[in-house]
Every structure is written in C-alpha cells, then in structure tokens.
Design an enzyme around this catalytic site. Structure first.
Site, PDB file in Angstrom:
ATOM      1  N   ASN B 392      49.570  32.966 -79.417  1.00 42.86           N
ATOM      2  CA  ASN B 392      48.710  32.282 -78.454  1.00 42.86           C
ATOM      3  C   ASN B 392      49.541  31.405 -77.519  1.00 42.86           C
ATOM      4  OD1 ASN B 392      46.766  30.921 -77.048  1.00 42.86           O
ATOM      5  ND2 ASN B 392      45.732  30.042 -78.817  1.00 42.86           N
ATOM      6  N   ASP B 393      50.058  30.297 -78.037  1.00 47.14           N
ATOM      7  CA  ASP B 393      50.772  29.351 -77.184  1.00 47.14           C
ATOM      8  C   ASP B 393      51.920  29.988 -76.404  1.00 47.14           C
ATOM      9  OD1 ASP B 393      49.147  27.261 -77.902  1.00 47.14           O
ATOM     10  OD2 ASP B 393      50.429  26.599 -79.549  1.00 47.14           O
ATOM     11  N   VAL B 394      52.585  30.972 -77.010  1.00 49.28           N
ATOM     12  CA  VAL B 394      53.766  31.543 -76.358  1.00 49.28           C
ATOM     13  C   VAL B 394      53.397  32.430 -75.171  1.00 49.28           C
ATOM     14  CG1 VAL B 394      55.154  31.460 -78.449  1.00 49.28           C
ATOM     15  CG2 VAL B 394      53.877  33.532 -77.916  1.00 49.28           C
ATOM     16  N   THR B 395      52.066  32.599 -74.932  1.00 55.95           N
ATOM     17  CA  THR B 395      51.654  33.400 -73.777  1.00 55.95           C
ATOM     18  C   THR B 395      50.931  32.538 -72.752  1.00 55.95           C
ATOM     19  OG1 THR B 395      49.491  33.894 -74.735  1.00 55.95           O
ATOM     20  CG2 THR B 395      51.281  35.412 -75.256  1.00 55.95           C
ATOM     21  N   ALA B 433      49.621  24.071 -80.576  1.00 52.93           N
ATOM     22  CA  ALA B 433      49.856  22.906 -79.725  1.00 52.93           C
ATOM     23  C   ALA B 433      48.543  22.235 -79.321  1.00 52.93           C
ATOM     24  CB  ALA B 433      50.637  23.315 -78.482  1.00 52.93           C
TER      25      ALA B 433
END
Lengths: 136, 464
Positions: B392-395, B433
């Site tokens: 999720n966060d890494v995209t 995050a």
C-alpha cells in the site's frame, strides 16, 4: 569470474601488509620496552595492530557488501548471522580447560548457542539460495 | 599447534568469510559463497580445538551436538514467511553468546592470556565491557524484535512519556558503569553493567513499530557483528575482529539502504513511534466521500488476460496471506497466454531486506523476472496492468506530491502510471504509515477486496 580471485589476492596482500605492520610494531614495542621502564601495557598483540585489522576489515566489508545484489539481502543477513557465530572460538577456549568452573559453564552455554546459529544459519541460507532459479 | 600457525589458519578462515559475502553478488555464485562460509567456520573451529588451551573436549562436543541438532532442525522446518523472526532469534543467540564469553573471560582471564583475576589488563577490560554491553543490547533487542515479528506482542510501537529521557539516562549510566568497571574491576559493576545493557536493548526496540522491522533487524545484525568484534579485541583474536567488522558493516549498510527506502533517518527510526497516529492523519482531505471502483475476480481475470504486460507489486500482505504460490500460478497462466509478467520489489517490502525475493523464489518465480525499484520504475508508463498485492504505502503517490504527508519523499513504485491498477486488499484500511492512498479513488484503479491468496486462486479459476 576472475573477480573473487583478485579480491582474495587483494585481501591476502592486505593481510600480508597488516602482518608486516604488526611485525614492525612488535619490534618497535620491543625497543620501547627496552628503552623505558618495564611496560605494564597490553600483553600479546598490541592494540594498534588490532585496530588496524579492524579498520581494514570494515573497509573490506563495506566494498563487498555494496556489491551484494538486493535480491539476496535476506541470505546476506542469514549468512552474516552464521559467520558472526565465529564467536564460538572464544567459547571453545572458555570450555576447554580441565575441571569445572563458572567460566567453563559459560563457555559451554556459548558453544551451544553459537552452534545453533552456525548450523541454523548456514542451512537456512543454503535453503534460500537453492530456491533462486533462472527461467527454464 | 603453534600460535603463528593458528594465526595463519585464522587468516584463511577470514578470507573464506569474505568470499562468502562476495559470492552473494549474484545468485549464480551465492551457493558456492555459502560453502566458503561453512569451510571458514570449520577451519576456525578445528584450529581453535587444536590450540594448547583446549584440553577437555566432552563439554564442547556436547554443546556442538545439542546446538547443532537444534539449529539444523529449526533451519529445515522454518517457513520462509517466518524468516524475519528466525533471523531475529538467531541474532539474540549471538548476543547472548558474546555475553557468556565476556563473563568467562572476566572470571577466568588466564585462559585467554589477558591477565589474572583481579588484575586484568586495562585495555582488555574496556574491550570486554564494550563487547558484553553490545552483546547484551543485541540479545534483549533481538528478543523484543522476535516477539513483535512472531506476533507475541503487538507490532505497534509502544511509547510512554519520558521514554527518550529514560533511554538517555540509561545510556549515561552505562558509560559510568563501564568507567567504574574498568577502574575497579569489581564483579558487582560487571553484573550491573550487564543488567543495564539488557534493559537498554529492551527499551531501544520496544518503541519501534512492525513495519520498521527491516531497519531494526539490519541494525541488530550490525550490533551482533560489533559485539563479536568487541570480544575479538578482548581476546586479541584477529579472526573475530575481522568477522565482526564484516558483519557489523554489512548490517550498517543494510540499515542505511532500508532507511533510504523509507526516506527516513536512522535516528528517526530508532527514536520510534512512527505510525502511532493511526488513521488520524488520513481523514480529512475529503477523501472519504469519494467512491471507489471495486471488481470481482472475473473482472480482474478479464483485464489481465487482455493485457500485454503486467507488473506485479507484492507487499507484506502477500506474505501474511501466503499468496505467493497462487500468485505464481496466476502468472503462469497469463504467460501461457503471451502476457509479459514481471515483478517489482520495493526496498522495504516485507519485514526484512530481500524478504519478497525469497518468497517469490520459494514459489518458483525465476529471479530474472523480479526487478528492483530503480530497474523497473520507468516501465510502469508502458505497462497495461499493475497488480498490487498486499502493498500500500510503497505505491502511494502522496509521497511525491504531498509535502505534508508523513511518507513524503519516500521512493515509491509509480504504479499509477500503468493503464490499469488492480489493488488486492482486504479492506480500505490505510497502510502502516496511517496515510490514505489516493490511488484507490482514481478512475483507472479497480479494488479487489478479499484475502490475497483466495483472490489469486479465484482469478486462476476464472482464467482457466
């Protein structure tokens, strides 16, 4: 792959120069202790020699590890884990004397712990590496 | 064996260890590298056993047999998804072993030639204190990391008021105790030092959250190396010093790479507490009243089948759901249909460095289909489908566009450039995050709600 060989050569050279450095230091230390009062300082290899080895090894580690491909960072962790168990060397010496003592028990515990790590670390690394296959 | 002969063999062992790390520069040379490592260890152990200090063998053999059996059993049984906690547990053992060796050296210094009890050389005392302190910090720190990764305690950061003050005070106490220990060589200071270090290791890792574990594990890896080096200094053993330095710098580099992958400083991670705000930051921005497009496995199968190129972005969620095998089956079917399938791995995907690569390799994904962020990020623009599974966060494009976002500046995978983005996710919950992912609401995004493994299996069924 000529590179590992050349790296080994270089490491060998480094070790060689570290050795001669140590030798010089020993001579120097000998002269110093003769010139001055009996030195109460460190017995065996002088600290400066050890520090030299340490700093050089940090540099070797730095350059070698930056070349590790990110895909293999997990095996890198498990294999460094296994080799850091070389602390077993200290444990063997503690467990080595005759008779039984607190130090010997500590040595035994440390040998056992390090052995878990050595066997576990190398085997799990091998398991991981065996999975990495190219396209058939 | 004479001292210079054993020093020579220790040198050979050191070089073997360097070769072991060197082998990891490519998967083809890595297996040979590992064997170098084994050879180095055998040389080191045999050489030590042949030194005149070691005369009694039964306890040693017993220890190696017991430890070896346990280690072998664990290593053969462990699931690859549980790798991070295994490595954390192994780190703790190195730390504890360092403490034991330091205690042995303190109570019986004669066998190491560093003086006699009550008057150990000053330098050796300093080194011993440092080696033991780092070992103890590694031990308790790794135990906490293990407990978090194994799910024995909550993975959320545990913070309490005055935490940093307590840690700072403990750090200062450590320095005082080391000074006291070195000047008096009194046994109580040795044990107090041990207790204080154990407490520090515990308190240092407790406030760090689950998704920061890649950094924590790398850091503890580094510590275990420095502990070994510290003991090496104490015992004047160059093999231990060299190996400790190698491991220490390796762990430090990995920590750096992981921090860079999150655009955070190492201090920011160590101080901890990241992600404690929960979803609080996310709400607002008017995101909630926007609608998302969700689809079924059949819809996804249709889109995937008609694509000519697909990039799969796996994350920790894939590991949790054990979806890697079903995912590979899906990819196989697509490849049979002539779709170009590749995988994109973010540096901090998973719970330890390189975790995703191992999981994909375990599912027989060839490693030349797996790419790092820098290698593949440009290709998203020419990709038909980005298949995000458990990440999720890494995209999250907010990392590029929103300076107020906690993840601003983090390098991300540019999945939004792909023609269609398929998101496999259990719910709309925000990532670690605590940031809402704006990508979910885009027109070219389709959410596939459900368990990652089940979803892949259903897509496989629909494709067949």
């Amino acid at each position: 792959m000529a590179e590992p060989a050349s790296l080994a050569d270089r490491a060998g050279e480094l070790a060689g120069s570290a050795n001669s450095l140590a030798h010089n230091l020993e001579l120097l230390a000998g002269q110093l202790s003769r010139a001055e009062a009996p030195a109460p300082a460190i017995a065996g290899t002088p600290f400066v020699f050890e520090l030299t080895v340490f700093v050089l090894a940090v540099f070797v580690g730095y350059y070698v590890v930056w070349r590790v491909t990110p895909a293999l960072h997990s095996p890198l962790m498990s294999v460094t884990n296994a080799i850091s168990s070389v602390i077993i060397v200290g444990a063997l010496i503690a467990a080595g004397p005759l008779g039984i003592s607190f130090a010997k028990v500590m040595g035994f515990v440390a040998v056992t712990l390090a052995a878990v790590n050595i066997f576990g670390g190398f085997i799990v690394t091998q398991r991981m590496l065996q999975m990495f296959q190219r396209k058939r | 064996m004479s001292e210079s002969l054993s020093a020579f063999f220790y040198l050979a062992a050191s070089i073997c260890f360097i070769m072991a790390l060197r082998g990891l520069s490519s998967p083809e040379t890595a297996r040979a590298g590992n064997l170098y490592g084994v050879a180095g260890m055998v040389i080191a152990v045999v050489t030590t056993l042949l030194t005149p200090h070691v005369v009694s063998f039964w306890l040693i053999i017993l220890g190696i047999v017991i430890g070896g059996a346990i280690g072998t059993y664990i290593a053969l049984k462990i699931q690859m998804t549980a790798l991070p906690q295994l490595v954390a547990a192994f780190h703790s053992l190195v730390g504890l072993a360092a403490v034991c060796v330091a205690a042995a050296a303190f109570t019986f210094p004669e066998s190491y030639g560093i003086g006699v009890r009550g008057s150990i050389h000053r330098g050796s005392l300093v080194e011993m204190a440092l080696g033991m302190a780092i070992g103890a910090v590694t031990f308790t720190g790794s135990v906490v990391a293990f407990a978090k990764l194994q799910g024995l305690v909550t993975g959320r950061p545990l913070v309490f008021p005055g935490q940093h003050l307590v840690n700072a005070a403990l750090g200062a106490l450590l320095i005082v105790l080391i000074a006291l220990f070195v000047s008096t060589e009194a046994p109580p200071t040795f044990w107090l030092l041990l207790l204080a270090s154990l407490a520090l290791g515990f308190l240092l890792i407790v406030p760090i959250g689950g998704a920061d574990m890649p950094v924590v594990i790398s850091m503890l890896n580094s510590y275990s190396g420095w502990a070994a080096a510290g003991i090496g200094f104490t015992l004047s053993n160059s093999l231990l010093i060299i190996t400790g330095a190698l491991v220490g710098s390796s762990g430090a580099i990995l920590s750096y790479i992981m921090c860079r992958g999150m655009n955070r400083s190492i201090f920011n991670v160590i101080l901890g507490g990241f992600g404690t705000e929960g979803g609080a930051v996310a709400v607002g921005a008017g995101a909630l009243d926007r609608s998302v497009k969700s689809g079924s496995a059949e819809d996804a199968a249709f889109i995937l089948k008609n694509a000519s190129s697909v990039v799969v972005v796996p994350g920790y969620g894939m590991a949790v759901a054990q979806a890697q095998h079903a995912l590979r089956e899906m990819a196989d079917l697509l490849k049979k249909d002539g779709v170009n399938v590749r995988y994109a791995i973010h540096p901090v995907a998973g719970r330890m460095p390189g975790h995703m690569n191992v999981l994909l390799a375990e599912a027989n994904v060839p490693y030349d289909e797996v790419f790092e962020l820098e290698e593949i990020n440009r290709d998203f623009a020419s990709t038909d489908v980005a298949f995000v599974i458990g990440a999720n966060d890494v995209t999250n494009p907010a990392a590029k566009t929103d300076p107020t976002s906690p993840i601003y500046g983090m390098p991300i995978l540019d999945v939004e450039r792909a023609k269609t983005v398929l998101f496999v996710k259990r719910s709309m919950a925000s990532g670690y995050a605590g940031v809402e992912n704006e990508l979910f609401y885009r027109d070219n995004t389709m959410m596939l709600f459900g368990d990652a493994k089940k979803m892949c299996e259903e897509i496989v069924k629909a494709l067949e």
